[in-house]
Design a protein around this motif. Structure first.
Motif: not given
Length: 470
Positions: A136-139, A191-192, A208-210, A223-226
């Motif tokens: 996604f954009i941002g996620d 977090n999109m 954040y994931a990249l 990625v799994t938190d929250g």
């Protein structure tokens, strides 16, 4: 070559319509096919392929009806097992559409069949990716939805997603455009961005994931938190997308049956159907059919229907503004709520004129709330998401998110009065209608929600002890 993103705000979902040299491809179409068919006819192009990035959980795709209408084959990536005619492509397979090519890039992790489609333009250059729920954009896509089907933990799926992103997506050129399946508001990520288009290079910088220095274990943890529990209807939508469903036209015909007030009441009593009122929350508060539930068509209607009603097989009777019947049926069908018994002919006014019983919600303004509230004595329930509550809330209020109402409603003392609000009144009216339908009348709902409350002099804070009980 033409690429059009067809974005549906209610679902925060992006479908894609691509044409080149008299041929077209559609990626992740919505349930209703008429707009696509009209567009194909207007542009004078033939639909060659329907591409699906994965078996969607948050909406019912229009792939089956669209394929029947046009004869275009449905293309999934590897590991896709359909109970209808489809092509489960192999990793790296290329499909020609006019002068362009669409390449299959298998990117499992969100689900095991998740696939990113790479568009290669007429000059042979990598132009854009249609990343579905992988990026996604941002996620990135949440890795917990396919645990049962894949017989894996969310951590194992997250690890697979980590490698899919690093080896398949992040190796693409920085100027490759990213077209995701969802934007902010979707429950498929956490977090999109509100943006719905980006580039690989921009995502490497901001997502954040990249992060380039991110380890696999860091990725899994972040990625799994929250992650919040997925809405209950997700699994049912996956099943419909895999197994098939009734045609949209049949569902529309069911929902468009007009029932008089007498017929409507009889249908509700005989079938046990849920009466769904889609009018604006302020209008609903002033008068509604007893036991009906308000989820306004003007808000995030389809996701909240899915979250609150959950069972897509639940019989539903519709109450809406005159002229909004077809729009309401369409939006319900997008999330698989096909068991429609019809709608109230003439809307709520026909019920009022029939002299039948009417209910109301005790709603007051934020200013009146500020006058009535006794600090330290009055009870306040904030039904916004926990993240909204954490940012700022009325002092000594309790966080009870709407999404978990079935958990906390049983803790309410029916003899003790409380005030209730959300951000603007949309969600609190959903909650108010549910509470009244279950016999609770010991509350006052705040018009305008926290947006209006924040403009008063009531004390606000960013922390409250939640050890107390309702």
């Amino acid at each position: 070559m033409q690429i059009e993103q067809i974005y549906t705000g209610c679902l925060a979902q992006g479908a894609y319509y691509i044409t080149s040299n008299g041929e077209a491809a559609i990626i992740d179409p919505l349930r209703e096919t008429k707009p696509y068919l009209e567009r194909l006819e207007r542009d004078g192009v033939n639909l060659k392929y329907i591409f699906e990035t994965h078996f969607h959980a948050d909406f019912v795709s229009g792939h089956i009806d669209l394929s029947k209408e046009t004869g275009a084959p449905i293309i999934y990536g590897p590991n896709a097992t359909c109970e209808f005619d489809c092509i489960s492509a192999v990793d790296g397979q290329v499909f020609n559409v006019g002068k362009i090519k669409i390449k299959v890039i298998h990117t499992p992790g969100h689900t095991m069949e998740s696939t990113t489609f790479l568009l290669i333009d007429e000059n042979g250059k990598d132009h854009s990716i249609f990343s579905g729920d992988t990026l996604f954009i941002g996620d990135v896509g949440r890795p917990d939805l396919a645990q049962k089907a894949a017989s894996m933990t969310q951590e194992q799926l997250a690890a697979i997603l980590f490698h899919s992103l690093r080896s398949k997506v992040m190796t693409l050129a920085d100027d490759v455009i990213v077209y995701p399946a969802h934007g902010a508001g979707s429950a498929c990520g956490k977090n999109m961005s509100k943006e719905t288009v980006s580039t690989i290079g921009e995502q490497k910088k901001t997502n954040y994931a990249l992060r380039a220095d991110m380890t696999e274990q860091e990725f899994i943890k972040e990625v799994t938190d929250g992650l919040l529990p997925p809405p209950a209807y997700f699994g049912m939508n996956v099943a419909m997308n895999k197994k098939g469903y009734d045609s949209f036209e049949n569902v529309l015909n069911l929902g468009m049956r007009a029932l008089s007030a007498v017929e409507f009441e009889a249908a509700a009593e005989e079938t046990g159907a849920l009466m769904l009122d889609t009018r604006k929350n302020g209008v609903f508060a002033k008068g509604f059919i007893p036991q009906s539930i308000n989820i306004g068509i003007d808000g995030d209607f389809a996701p909240w229907v899915g979250a609150m009603i959950a069972d897509v097989k639940q019989p539903i009777l519709i109450i809406c503004e005159v002229g909004q019947e077809e729009e309401t049926v369409t939006r319900l069908s997008r999330v698989g709520f096909d068991n429609l018994m019809g709608h109230l002919k003439g809307g709520f006014e026909s019920w009022r004129k029939s002299g039948k019983e009417i209910d109301t919600i005790n709603r007051i303004s934020a200013e009146q709330f500020a006058k009535e509230l006794k600090v330290g004595e009055s009870k306040i329930i904030d039904i916004r998401k926990e993240s909204e509550y954490s940012a700022e809330h009325v002092e000594e209020s309790y966080s009870r998110p709407l999404a978990t109402i079935n958990d906390w409603i049983k803790d309410i003392d029916s003899k003790e009065h409380f005030y209730m609000h959300c951000a603007g009144g949309y969600r609190s009216m959903i909650a108010a209608s549910i509470l009244e339908a279950r016999g609770y009348r010991n509350f006052t709902e705040i018009e305008g929600g926290f947006n209006a409350i924040s403009k008063t002099t009531l004390p606000k804070t960013d922390f409250v002890c939640q050890s107390k009980v309702l």
